[in-house]
Scaffold this motif. Structure first.
Motif, short mmCIF file in Angstrom:
data_model
loop_
_atom_site.label_atom_id
_atom_site.label_comp_id
_atom_site.label_asym_id
_atom_site.label_seq_id
_atom_site.Cartn_x
_atom_site.Cartn_y
_atom_site.Cartn_z
N SER A 49 -72.40 6.98 3.49
CA SER A 49 -71.13 6.90 4.21
C SER A 49 -69.94 7.10 3.25
O SER A 49 -68.90 7.62 3.66
CB SER A 49 -70.99 5.56 4.94
N THR A 50 -70.10 6.74 1.98
CA THR A 50 -69.06 6.99 0.99
C THR A 50 -68.90 8.49 0.77
O THR A 50 -67.79 9.00 0.64
CB THR A 50 -69.42 6.30 -0.34
N VAL A 51 -70.02 9.21 0.75
CA VAL A 51 -69.97 10.66 0.57
C VAL A 51 -69.33 11.31 1.80
O VAL A 51 -68.50 12.21 1.67
CB VAL A 51 -71.39 11.22 0.32
N ASN A 52 -69.68 10.83 2.96
CA ASN A 52 -69.08 11.35 4.19
C ASN A 52 -67.57 11.09 4.19
O ASN A 52 -66.78 11.97 4.56
CB ASN A 52 -69.74 10.70 5.41
N TRP A 53 -67.16 9.92 3.75
CA TRP A 53 -65.73 9.59 3.67
C TRP A 53 -65.04 10.51 2.65
O TRP A 53 -63.91 10.93 2.87
CB TRP A 53 -65.54 8.13 3.29
N ALA A 54 -65.72 10.82 1.55
CA ALA A 54 -65.16 11.72 0.54
C ALA A 54 -64.86 13.09 1.16
O ALA A 54 -63.80 13.67 0.90
CB ALA A 54 -66.10 11.86 -0.65
N LYS A 55 -65.77 13.61 1.95
CA LYS A 55 -65.54 14.90 2.62
C LYS A 55 -64.29 14.85 3.49
O LYS A 55 -63.45 15.74 3.45
CB LYS A 55 -66.75 15.29 3.49
N THR A 56 -64.18 13.81 4.28
CA THR A 56 -63.03 13.65 5.17
C THR A 56 -61.75 13.54 4.37
O THR A 56 -60.73 14.18 4.69
CB THR A 56 -63.22 12.40 6.06
N THR A 57 -61.77 12.74 3.32
CA THR A 57 -60.60 12.52 2.49
C THR A 57 -60.14 13.82 1.83
O THR A 57 -58.95 14.14 1.83
CB THR A 57 -60.89 11.45 1.43
N VAL A 58 -61.09 14.56 1.26
CA VAL A 58 -60.73 15.82 0.61
C VAL A 58 -60.11 16.77 1.63
O VAL A 58 -59.06 17.37 1.36
CB VAL A 58 -61.96 16.46 -0.09
N ASN A 59 -60.72 16.92 2.78
CA ASN A 59 -60.16 17.80 3.81
C ASN A 59 -58.73 17.41 4.16
O ASN A 59 -57.87 18.29 4.32
CB ASN A 59 -61.02 17.78 5.07
N ASN A 60 -58.45 16.13 4.28
CA ASN A 60 -57.11 15.67 4.64
C ASN A 60 -56.12 15.84 3.49
O ASN A 60 -55.02 16.34 3.69
CB ASN A 60 -57.13 14.21 5.10
N LEU A 61 -56.51 15.40 2.29
CA LEU A 61 -55.57 15.44 1.18
C LEU A 61 -55.26 16.86 0.71
O LEU A 61 -54.14 17.13 0.28
CB LEU A 61 -56.09 14.59 0.01
N VAL A 62 -56.21 17.75 0.82
CA VAL A 62 -55.96 19.15 0.44
C VAL A 62 -54.88 19.75 1.34
O VAL A 62 -54.06 20.55 0.89
CB VAL A 62 -57.27 19.98 0.49
N ARG A 63 -54.84 19.32 2.57
CA ARG A 63 -53.84 19.84 3.50
C ARG A 63 -52.46 19.24 3.29
O ARG A 63 -51.45 19.91 3.50
CB ARG A 63 -54.30 19.59 4.94
N PHE A 64 -52.40 17.97 2.87
CA PHE A 64 -51.12 17.27 2.87
C PHE A 64 -50.59 16.84 1.50
O PHE A 64 -49.43 16.48 1.40
CB PHE A 64 -51.21 16.02 3.77
N ASP A 65 -51.41 16.88 0.46
CA ASP A 65 -50.98 16.41 -0.86
C ASP A 65 -50.99 17.59 -1.84
O ASP A 65 -52.05 18.11 -2.19
CB ASP A 65 -51.91 15.30 -1.34
#
Length: 107
Positions: A72-88
């Motif tokens: 679930s940590t790896v799954n969260w990492a995927k979600t986080t990267v997708n979001n942060l690449v778009r906004f940060d």
């Protein structure tokens, strides 16, 4: 096609981890540690993202490569990267640097 993935290039998880470590200047041992320092977490998440997206490595095995983290940590990492690449902007810059280096390694 997802603009955040590598086009048709296949890497090993170890190659991805080494490349992320080199680009971010975060030692592999530190990426595999339990630390929650922002720069280390960023490098770890980017490495997890590319491993999941560009290898046939499962989330469970990927988590084991990074200090026995849960899938679930790896799954969260995927979600986080997708979001942060778009906004940060800074996160996107680091992500693109890693992606560029991974693309170079094939040539």
């Amino acid at each position: 096609m997802n603009p955040y993935t590598l086009p048709g290039i296949i890497h090993t998880p170890e190659e991805i981890i080494k490349t992320v470590s080199r680009v971010t200047s975060i030692p592999i041992k530190q990426m595999q540690s339990k630390t929650r320092k922002r720069k280390v977490v960023m490098a770890r998440q980017i490495a997890m993202y590319f491993i999941i997206m560009k290898t046939k490595t499962s989330e469970r095995v990927t988590g084991e490569m990074f200090g026995n983290r849960d899938h679930s940590t790896v799954n969260w990492a995927k979600t986080t990267v997708n979001n942060l690449v778009r906004f940060d902007k800074d996160y996107r810059y680091t992500f693109q640097k890693v992606k560029t280096e991974l693309c170079k390694r094939v040539s």
